[in-house]
Write a protein that holds these residues in place. Sequence first.
Motif, PDB file in Angstrom:
ATOM      1  N   UNK A 154       0.854  -1.183   0.000  1.00 29.94           N
ATOM      2  CA  UNK A 154       0.000   0.000   0.000  1.00 29.94           C
ATOM      3  C   UNK A 154       0.889   1.231   0.000  1.00 29.94           C
ATOM      4  N   UNK A 155       0.352   2.338  -0.506  1.00 26.70           N
ATOM      5  CA  UNK A 155       1.110   3.584  -0.446  1.00 26.70           C
ATOM      6  C   UNK A 155       1.284   4.028   1.004  1.00 26.70           C
ATOM      7  N   UNK A 156       0.337   3.673   1.846  1.00 30.18           N
ATOM      8  CA  UNK A 156       0.382   4.079   3.247  1.00 30.18           C
ATOM      9  C   UNK A 156       1.449   3.338   4.035  1.00 30.18           C
ATOM     10  N   UNK A 157       1.576   2.023   3.782  1.00 24.97           N
ATOM     11  CA  UNK A 157       2.464   1.198   4.603  1.00 24.97           C
ATOM     12  C   UNK A 157       3.662   0.628   3.844  1.00 24.97           C
ATOM     13  N   UNK A 158       3.691   0.739   2.539  1.00 24.94           N
ATOM     14  CA  UNK A 158       4.771   0.142   1.773  1.00 24.94           C
ATOM     15  C   UNK A 158       4.582  -1.356   1.611  1.00 24.94           C
ATOM     16  N   UNK A 159       5.676  -2.057   1.371  1.00 22.90           N
ATOM     17  CA  UNK A 159       5.647  -3.506   1.142  1.00 22.90           C
ATOM     18  C   UNK A 159       5.817  -4.241   2.461  1.00 22.90           C
ATOM     19  N   UNK A 160       4.860  -5.119   2.780  1.00 18.07           N
ATOM     20  CA  UNK A 160       4.915  -5.886   4.026  1.00 18.07           C
ATOM     21  C   UNK A 160       4.705  -7.365   3.721  1.00 18.07           C
ATOM     22  N   UNK A 161       5.581  -8.195   4.255  1.00 24.28           N
ATOM     23  CA  UNK A 161       5.453  -9.644   4.069  1.00 24.28           C
ATOM     24  C   UNK A 161       4.393 -10.177   5.017  1.00 24.28           C
ATOM     25  N   UNK A 162       3.510 -11.039   4.517  1.00 23.24           N
ATOM     26  CA  UNK A 162       2.509 -11.679   5.351  1.00 23.24           C
ATOM     27  C   UNK A 162       3.085 -12.943   5.976  1.00 23.24           C
ATOM     28  N   UNK A 163       2.735 -13.202   7.203  1.00 22.43           N
ATOM     29  CA  UNK A 163       3.289 -14.340   7.949  1.00 22.43           C
ATOM     30  C   UNK A 163       2.559 -15.627   7.586  1.00 22.43           C
ATOM     31  N   UNK A 164       2.663 -16.000   6.305  1.00 22.10           N
ATOM     32  CA  UNK A 164       2.069 -17.231   5.796  1.00 22.10           C
ATOM     33  C   UNK A 164       3.178 -18.216   5.440  1.00 22.10           C
ATOM     34  N   UNK A 165       2.854 -19.508   5.374  1.00 24.92           N
ATOM     35  CA  UNK A 165       3.891 -20.498   5.054  1.00 24.92           C
ATOM     36  C   UNK A 165       4.514 -20.239   3.684  1.00 24.92           C
ATOM     37  N   UNK A 166       5.797 -20.583   3.561  1.00 28.98           N
ATOM     38  CA  UNK A 166       6.486 -20.478   2.273  1.00 28.98           C
ATOM     39  C   UNK A 166       5.836 -21.422   1.266  1.00 28.98           C
ATOM     40  N   UNK A 167       5.846 -21.015   0.003  1.00 30.54           N
ATOM     41  CA  UNK A 167       5.187 -21.791  -1.044  1.00 30.54           C
ATOM     42  C   UNK A 167       6.114 -21.941  -2.246  1.00 30.54           C
ATOM     43  N   UNK A 168       5.811 -22.941  -3.070  1.00 25.14           N
ATOM     44  CA  UNK A 168       6.532 -23.105  -4.335  1.00 25.14           C
ATOM     45  C   UNK A 168       5.882 -22.244  -5.415  1.00 25.14           C
ATOM     46  N   UNK A 169       4.539 -22.249  -5.474  1.00 21.12           N
ATOM     47  CA  UNK A 169       3.791 -21.470  -6.471  1.00 21.12           C
ATOM     48  C   UNK A 169       2.598 -20.831  -5.773  1.00 21.12           C
ATOM     49  N   UNK A 170       2.682 -19.540  -5.488  1.00 15.51           N
ATOM     50  CA  UNK A 170       1.588 -18.827  -4.822  1.00 15.51           C
ATOM     51  C   UNK A 170       0.427 -18.638  -5.792  1.00 15.51           C
ATOM     52  N   UNK A 171      -0.763 -18.968  -5.320  1.00 17.78           N
ATOM     53  CA  UNK A 171      -1.954 -18.837  -6.160  1.00 17.78           C
ATOM     54  C   UNK A 171      -3.200 -18.664  -5.310  1.00 17.78           C
ATOM     55  N   UNK A 172      -4.352 -18.471  -5.998  1.00 20.46           N
ATOM     56  CA  UNK A 172      -5.685 -18.441  -5.393  1.00 20.46           C
ATOM     57  C   UNK A 172      -5.901 -17.286  -4.418  1.00 20.46           C
ATOM     58  N   UNK A 173      -5.177 -16.185  -4.570  1.00 20.07           N
ATOM     59  CA  UNK A 173      -5.357 -15.053  -3.662  1.00 20.07           C
ATOM     60  C   UNK A 173      -6.723 -14.407  -3.901  1.00 20.07           C
ATOM     61  N   UNK A 174      -7.580 -14.417  -2.890  1.00 21.65           N
ATOM     62  CA  UNK A 174      -8.867 -13.732  -2.944  1.00 21.65           C
ATOM     63  C   UNK A 174      -9.370 -13.549  -1.517  1.00 21.65           C
ATOM     64  N   UNK A 175     -10.457 -12.783  -1.368  1.00 27.30           N
ATOM     65  CA  UNK A 175     -10.907 -12.375  -0.042  1.00 27.30           C
ATOM     66  C   UNK A 175     -12.412 -12.547   0.102  1.00 27.30           C
ATOM     67  N   UNK A 176     -12.825 -12.907   1.320  1.00 27.23           N
ATOM     68  CA  UNK A 176     -14.244 -13.028   1.625  1.00 27.23           C
ATOM     69  C   UNK A 176     -14.930 -11.682   1.440  1.00 27.23           C
ATOM     70  N   UNK A 177     -16.244 -11.698   1.411  1.00 29.88           N
ATOM     71  CA  UNK A 177     -16.991 -10.478   1.150  1.00 29.88           C
ATOM     72  C   UNK A 177     -16.742  -9.407   2.210  1.00 29.88           C
ATOM     73  N   UNK A 178     -16.538  -9.819   3.455  1.00 33.03           N
ATOM     74  CA  UNK A 178     -16.267  -8.839   4.511  1.00 33.03           C
ATOM     75  C   UNK A 178     -14.788  -8.498   4.628  1.00 33.03           C
ATOM     76  N   UNK A 179     -13.943  -9.141   3.812  1.00 33.90           N
ATOM     77  CA  UNK A 179     -12.518  -8.840   3.810  1.00 33.90           C
ATOM     78  C   UNK A 179     -11.736  -9.432   4.959  1.00 33.90           C
ATOM     79  N   UNK A 180     -12.367 -10.190   5.824  1.00 31.82           N
ATOM     80  CA  UNK A 180     -11.687 -10.694   7.017  1.00 31.82           C
ATOM     81  C   UNK A 180     -11.057 -12.065   6.827  1.00 31.82           C
ATOM     82  N   UNK A 181     -11.348 -12.714   5.719  1.00 33.83           N
ATOM     83  CA  UNK A 181     -10.744 -14.017   5.418  1.00 33.83           C
ATOM     84  C   UNK A 181      -9.989 -13.926   4.107  1.00 33.83           C
TER      85      UNK A 181
END
Length: 311
Positions: free
Chosen positions: A147-174
């Motif tokens: 984001x322009x507000x916070x810059x680049x931040x790594x998310x604390x998710x497990x390492x992956x070989x091929x990152x995919x399927x990024x999407x969000x629930x309707x309320x944005x909390x999942x």
Amino acid sequence: MPSEALSVNNLQLAHAHSATLGEGIQWHGASRRWWWTDIEGAQLHAWSADTGAALSCRLPDRLGCFAHTRSGKLILGLAKRLCLGSLTDPLAQGAINMALQQLAAVDPAESRTRVNDGRCDRRGYFVFGTMNEAPERRPIGSFYQYSLKHGLRRLALPAVAIANSVCFSLDGRTMYFCDTLSRVIQQCDYDAEAAQVSNIRPFVAVSDPHAWPDGSAIDAEGCLWNAQWGAGQVVRYSPAGELLQRFGGAAPHSSCPALGGPNGDELMLTTARADLNREALAAAPQSGSLFGLRLPQPLAVTETLFDDEPV
């Protein structure tokens, strides 16, 4: 309902194309066009089903993912950097140019990775993952938020070989995500402002031995649509992970689904020619094209625009 009992809805050719690795498709209401990337072709494409008008923009590097912005620009996830792109005319046709402004380097010290799948969260921050391009495919890819507000931040998710399927629930909390090679789509609690994730848990395991989970999208009922590479299909899962529908008949390497169109009742799918030998391409010559169909009811959720307003 057992998956064996599900009827398969056949996708139809929507737009003949020959993308090496079509990905990241989305509907953009302001331009009334479908937009997608040919990653290996290093091109951004747009097409109108109403008029047939098509746009293509060659880029200096491979484009893994992108999003439209509030100001009318695009945020581009090029192989090793994020950029803001300004089109000379978003409604133009044919080959056009794009001026780029670099925002952030991505994994500059790791030569094996490149930006892959991504999209905006419901807040308007850009979330994406990287993949390992080396033959051994070790899980060294990560997920990030920008984001322009916070810059680049790594998310604390497990390492992956091929990152995919990024999407969000309707309320944005999942947040939903996957490592394609694991064949498991995951979900986690997501705090956009803090860039914090927690309670990581499986959403669904893909049981078809020929199917690998690729891009995903969420619909107006909170269901997740997933393109399954190798199986030539898109599947729809309920918020609880139950398999509801299967859409087949596309080229074998289906890569990313999107819901949109002027009335929000169209399904569109990118496909790829990559990793198909001569015999496979002869059997599926429309690989690399867009496939789609009209749904019985509008299910599209408007893509959130990237927040590029001054901080």
